[in-house]
Design a protein around this motif. Sequence first.
Motif, short mmCIF file in Angstrom:
data_model
loop_
_atom_site.label_atom_id
_atom_site.label_comp_id
_atom_site.label_asym_id
_atom_site.label_seq_id
_atom_site.Cartn_x
_atom_site.Cartn_y
_atom_site.Cartn_z
N LYS A 249 -3.18 3.84 -6.14
CA LYS A 249 -3.99 3.44 -4.99
C LYS A 249 -4.23 1.94 -5.07
O LYS A 249 -4.62 1.42 -6.11
N LYS B 223 0.84 -1.21 0.00
CA LYS B 223 0.00 0.00 0.00
C LYS B 223 0.87 1.26 0.00
O LYS B 223 0.64 2.21 -0.75
N GLU C 260 1.20 3.98 -3.21
CA GLU C 260 0.87 5.39 -3.01
C GLU C 260 2.08 6.29 -3.29
O GLU C 260 1.92 7.41 -3.79
#
Length: 638
Positions: A614, A605, A609
Motif C-alpha cells: 500500500k 499506486k 498494490e
Amino acid sequence: MRRFILLLSLLLIYKLSVAQRVVHDHPPVRDTAALYKHIDNLNNTAYNIYLNTPDLARRLAEKALLLSQESNYATGKGRSFYNIGLIYWSQSYYPISLFYLNSATNYLPAGKSLDLSDCFNALGRTYADLGNYKQALANLDKALYLAGKDKALLAEVYSERSYVYCATKNYDKAVEAAQYSLKLNQEINDKGNIAVLYARLGGIYRFKKDYPAALKYDSISYSMSKITSNKRLRAKLYTEYALLYNELHKYDTAISYAKMGITLADSIGIIDAEVEGYKALVNSYELKNDFKSALAYQKRYAVMDDSISTSTKLKTIKLIQDHSALNSKLNDIKLMEAGDRENKAKIKAQTKLILILAASLVVLISMLFITFYLYKQKKLLSNKLKNQHSALLNQKELIEMQATNLQSVNDLKDKLLAVIGHDLRTPIANMSNIIEMFNDGYLDAGEVSELMKEISPIMKGTELTLSNLTEWAGSQIKGKNVNSTNVDIFLLGVEMEQTFMHHLQLKSIDFTNKAYAGQSVLADENHIKVILRNLVSNAIKFTGNKGNITLATQLEDNSIIISVTDTGKGMDADEIEKLFSINTHFSLSGTSGERGTGIGLLLCKELVELNGGKLSVSSMVGKGSTFYFNLPLVRAYV
C-alpha cells in the motif's frame, strides 16, 4: 350471517381508508433548507472552477439545475442557468451561452440585483463576441443600472464597454471607459483586472496608431503579469509586442517577440494565443520580404488551424449532445411531475368511490363483492407501481454507475491523448526551434550548448513520462501480471542514484541510501524500479537547491517499509487527498519549472498494490514529503 358479512365488509373498508391516509396523506418530509443549501454550494463551486475545469463545472451546474427543477427553487434555477451560460461562453459556444444566460434572467429574483447585473454583463460580453454591438451595449446598460454602487461590478461593466467601443472603432470612448474601469479596480486593489486593463489600453492605442502610448501601457501590463503570475496575459502581450514592432518596421524585434509568445502559449496550452503568434510571425517575415520563412511558418499555422478545426467540431458535437441531454432530463422531470399529479387525482377518485360503496353496503349487501373486487384491483395496482418504482430506481443507479465508469475511462483516454499530443510534443518542438535558430544564425554553438544543459532535465522528464505511459498502457492492454523475484532495495537505490546523478548535481541535492543491504523483498523487480524512478524523480522535482533526498527501509513484522523522503516544498492536506484519485489527481510545477502529467503516482499506486503493498504519503508545507510503501520479505529473512 348477513350481519357478519356486513361487519366484515365495514372493517375492510375502514382498514383500506386508514392505509390510504397513511400512504398518501403523509408524504416523506424533505429538508428544504438543506436541499437549497446543497444546490447553492454546487453553483458556487461551478462558478469558482469554470475557467480552469469547464467540463466538471458544467456537470455540477447541471446537477444543481435538475435539483432546483425538482424542488421548484427559482433562485437555484437562475444561478444554474447563469453558470452553464458562462461555461459555454468560456468555451466560445456563444449562441448556446445566450440561451442559458437569457433563461437565467427569467428566474433570478428582482431582489438579487447584483446577480442580475452579473448576468446582463455576461450577456453584453457574449453579444459583443458575436459582433452584435447594439444588443451588447443595451445589456451592459442594464448591468450598469443594476450594479448600483458596487465598484467591482461597475469595473467589470466599464471594462466590457471599452471592449465594445474598441471593436466599433470608437477609440476615444474605449479609452475613457477603460480608464474609469482601471480607476475602480485600483480602488479595490484588483491587481489581476488592473493588469488586463493596461493591456487593453495598449491595444486601443495601437489601433489609434499612438505607438509610444501603446508600448507604455503594454510594458506596465507585462510587469504586472509577472506579479500576478498571469502567463496567459503574458503570452498575449508577446503577440501584441510583435504587432506593435511590425507597425514600427522593426521586424527582427517583432519576430523575437512572436516566437516568445508562441513558446509560452504552447507551454501553458493557450491555443488561440499560439495561433495569433503564428499569424504575427508570418506577417513579420512577409513584411521583411523573407518569403521562405513566411511560407514555412504559414504551413505550421495551417497544420495547427486544421487540428483546431477538427477538435472544435468534435467538441461542438459533444457539447450539443450534452445540451440536448440536459433538456431531455428537464422534460422528463416535468413529465414525472405531471404523472404524479395524475396519479394523485386517480387515488383521490378511488378514495371517493370506496366511500360511496361503503355507504351503499348498508342498504345493498350485494355491493360487497364489487367493493372487494375494487379493493383487490387497487392493491394489485399499488404493488405493481411499487415494483415498477423500485425497478426504475435500480435502473437509475445502474445507469449512473455506468456513466461514472464511462466518464472515468473517457477522462483517462483524454489524459493520455493530451500527454501524447502536447506534453511529449512540446520538448521536441523546443529542440526543433533551437536547431532551426542555430541553422538560421540566431544562436551560436555556445548558446546551443547552454540551452541543451537547460533542456536536458525536460527531455529526461519526457522520457520518464513516456515510460510511465508505456507501463500504464501495457498494464491495461496485457493484463496485470506480477513476476515476483528476490529484489534487493539497497542495490536498486544505488541504481537510482546513478540514474539521476546529473539531475542531483544540477540542483546540488544530496542522495542518501539508507536501505538495509542484503535484505530482499518478494516483488516484481521491474515494477519496483518504475515505482522508485517515479518517487525519486518527483523528490528531485519538488526539492530546491542543496536539498536532501533519502531512501530508507524499515522492518515491520514480515514486511519491509520502503520510504523516499525529501526536503522539498511539501503539500497541504487538500493536495494529498487528490493525489491518488484518477478523477482529482493533478500535477504541479517543480522548483525549477519542471512539468509532469500527474500519471506517475497513479501508476506507482497501482504497481505497489499489485505487489501486495500500500502506497502512502506524509507531508508538511515547506518541510518536505515522505512517500512510503510496504512489501513482503523473502521467506529466508522472516
